[in-house]
Write an enzyme that holds these catalytic residues in place. Structure first.
Site, PDB file in Angstrom:
ATOM      1  NE  ARG A 147     140.764  44.692  48.143  1.00  0.00           N
ATOM      2  CZ  ARG A 147     140.260  45.755  48.729  1.00  0.00           C
ATOM      3  NH1 ARG A 147     139.016  45.748  49.171  1.00  0.00           N
ATOM      4  NH2 ARG A 147     140.990  46.842  48.919  1.00  0.00           N
TER       5      ARG A 147
ATOM      6  CB  CYS B  51     164.363  45.335  37.588  1.00  0.00           C
ATOM      7  SG  CYS B  51     164.627  46.970  36.879  1.00  0.00           S
TER       8      CYS B  51
ATOM      9  CB  CYS C 194     140.722  48.265  44.967  1.00  0.00           C
ATOM     10  SG  CYS C 194     141.857  47.106  44.190  1.00  0.00           S
TER      11      CYS C 194
ATOM     12  CB  CYS D 115     130.660  63.732  43.049  1.00  0.00           C
ATOM     13  SG  CYS D 115     132.019  64.573  43.866  1.00  0.00           S
TER      14      CYS D 115
END
Lengths: 464, 118
Positions: A132, A230, A247, A422
């Site tokens: 990307r 803002c 991401c 994990c």
């Protein structure tokens, strides 16, 4: 002994590669500087030749022949024209973040002829950025993103000024950097940076083009423009950290930040050239999966806003002292979380676990990552039960333990050991804490997860 | 609870117009809280026989009927959690009275979590 020699060789070679890469960057940089100088000299020679002969060019618009040729398709646009281009060439734009959003934004801003283009980033280019972050090329892997992005921008347009800010954006440097530019582009990836950037823009009176992308969705708006709201007007309170996906954890389709980054370049070009109507007071919501773009009306500037409101006490000094990391409960340059929930006796290193495999000790390995992660890569003979389903799938663990004991012929009194793994070793600790509470008292987690397996046991085991 | 559910079904089945037909959309990750489904076509009955429905009622209806997990990721107190934008017919609910925004038949309400990635 042999392996030590091999290790030494490998690190010597790595060092040599690093130093050669450094040299190459320096040479590339020098070449591009010399090329720019040469062009300048040629341009001046051309100009002096012209002076000797009668002038054939009316240069009232301030554009050189090269500029006219380079930007001709802009100049031909009735709604942009010479005036728009001249404004753009006089403008300065800062892009904070040379990642998924910053890459396409920088490419277009450099190409379009923004006079001075600044880039802030402190990260290095990694292989898993390439899908990307299209401004970087493979040869820059391991090198600073700012250097890589600047080199690409220079190779597209050597006639504009590119400024490298190779540092993380902090309260201590933000005001000083921002004050050198007309327009700021927020192409960062975390909440505290977004608050810091917005506050800085309000204090210095700079328009802010803000984009964000994650998964298959993107968002875009212009803050602090012409009396508009803002970032804090919209989001006075930061979201809980659990609502801030990254991401690196949730994934992102490369072209999605690409689209938002292009739109950020577009908005910045519109503001810089004083053409069109910027996306202020409105927000663009992009959903790639359903191919839908929605532009919604958002609130105006809030009179009660802590930073841009009527009775604000937010000054430069206050910004320098503001603890953004504490405010948003997230570090400004997010590193993966490193939990430490369990006592050492409930944990095992990846090296120790590899010995358990070698010794064929009776054991069950539960992998608690989401299924989509498990499909990418997993250890052999591991049982995938995502942490979110652990509670309802306990019986599967019990029967796996029982089966292992039968298969390995475990003598009564001892039992098969339960291990949990994990990706990085955080969820595995949460899982073990839960499993111990519901009766699997000897469950242990593998410290550092599969990343540690790659680092310490099998360098060929893929990371992602 | 059971009683109100019965009433709800009765109104629906009998086809009376006491239900309000709305389109609800979830985005920015909030769809993960409702079975990963982004668009929901729903019929909501005004509270306690009232003749109008306001956003406050809709939020509690959504929480009860659509949110399947981690409700704290959707609401805080009686409103949405920080970082969630609410849009009624493509317009920020801050401009229409927030929790007191009145809803009408066929309105489109979007709940979207702000993104930080890039």
């Amino acid at each position: 002994m042999e392996s030590i020699v091999a290790d030494n060789d490998a690190s010597r070679i790595l060092r040599e590669i690093e130093s050669l890469k450094d040299t190459r960057t320096r040479i590339d940089h020098k070449i591009s500087l010399l090329e720019a100088q040469l062009r300048e000299i040629n341009l001046q020679n051309g100009a002096s030749e012209e002076r000797s002969s009668p002038p054939t060019v009316d240069s009232r618009n301030g554009l050189t022949p090269d500029m006219i040729y380079r930007y001709s398709r802009h100049l031909l646009l009735p709604s942009f024209g010479v005036e728009g281009q001249a404004n753009l060439l006089k403008s300065s734009i800062l892009v904070v973040g040379a990642g998924g959003l910053g890459s396409p934004a920088l490419l277009y801003l450099a190409a379009s002829g923004v006079g001075r283009l600044g880039i802030v980033d402190h990260d290095m280019v990694e292989l898993n950025n390439m899908h990307r972050q299209v401004i970087h090329t493979e040869k820059y892997i391991g090198q600073p993103k700012v250097k890589s992005a600047a080199a690409t921008c220079r190779s597209i347009n050597s006639t504009i000024q590119i400024v490298e800010h190779e540092e993380a954006l902090r309260t201590s440097n933000a005001l000083e950097i921002f004050s050198q530019y007309d327009i700021i582009i927020d192409a960062t990836d975390n909440a505290p940076s977004r608050y810091l950037i917005s506050d800085c823009c309000v204090i210095l009176g700079k328009p802010l083009v803000s984009g964000a992308a994650l998964g298959l969705e993107g968002q875009l708006t212009v803050y602090n423009y012409n009396g508009g709201p803002c970032y804090r007007c919209l989001f006075p309170t930061p979201p809980p950290t659990t609502a801030c996906q990254r991401c690196a954890d949730s994934g992102v389709l490369g072209v999605v930040p690409g689209i938002i980054g292009c739109l950020q370049a577009l908005e910045a070009i519109k503001i810089a050239s004083a053409v069109g109507e910027p996306l202020s007071g409105r927000m663009l919501l992009f959903d790639a999966l359903s191919a839908r773009i929605r532009i919604v009306k958002i609130r105006g500037r809030s009179m009660d806003c802590e930073v841009c409101g009527e009775n604000t006490t937010f000054t430069q000094q206050k910004l320098r002292e503001f603890d953004y990391e504490n405010f948003a409960q997230t570090p400004l340059s997010p590193a993966p979380l490193k939990l430490n929930l369990l006592p050492t006796e409930s944990r095992i290193s990846s090296k120790e676990y590899s010995e358990k495999i070698r010794n064929k000790e009776p054991r069950v390995l539960v992998d608690v990552r989401p299924e989509v992660h498990f499909k990418i890569v997993s250890l052999p003979n591991s049982l995938n039960i995502p942490l979110s389903n652990l509670e309802s799938r306990l019986p599967e663990i019990s029967s796996a333990v029982k089966k292992e004991e039968e298969d390995k012929g475990v003598v009564s009194g001892s039992s098969a050991q339960l291990y949990v793994v994990c990706r990085r070793g955080n969820d595995s600790q949460r899982a073990v804490a839960y499993l111990q509470k519901v009766g699997f008292t000897s469950a242990k987690d593998i410290i550092g997860g599969l990343e540690s397996w790659t680092h310490n046991v099998d360098p060929n085991f893929p990371t992602y | 609870m059971a009683r109100s559910l019965q009433c709800f079904q009765w109104f629906w089945v009998s086809g009376k117009t006491l239900n309000m037909q709305l389109t609800l959309e979830f985005g920015g990750g909030l769809e993960l809280l409702c079975d990963s489904k982004k668009i929901h076509s729903v019929n909501v009955e005004p509270q306690n026989g009232a003749d109008k429905l306001i956003m406050k009622d809709l939020l509690s209806w959504v929480r009860t009927n659509l949110i399947k997990e981690r409700p704290e990721m959707f609401m805080k107190g009686d409103t949405v959690r920080p970082g969630v934008l609410v849009l009624v017919n493509d317009c920020d609910w801050e401009l229409s009275g927030q929790l007191n925004t009145s809803l009408e038949e066929k309105d489109v309400v979007v709940f979207i979590s702000t993104l930080h990635g890039g």
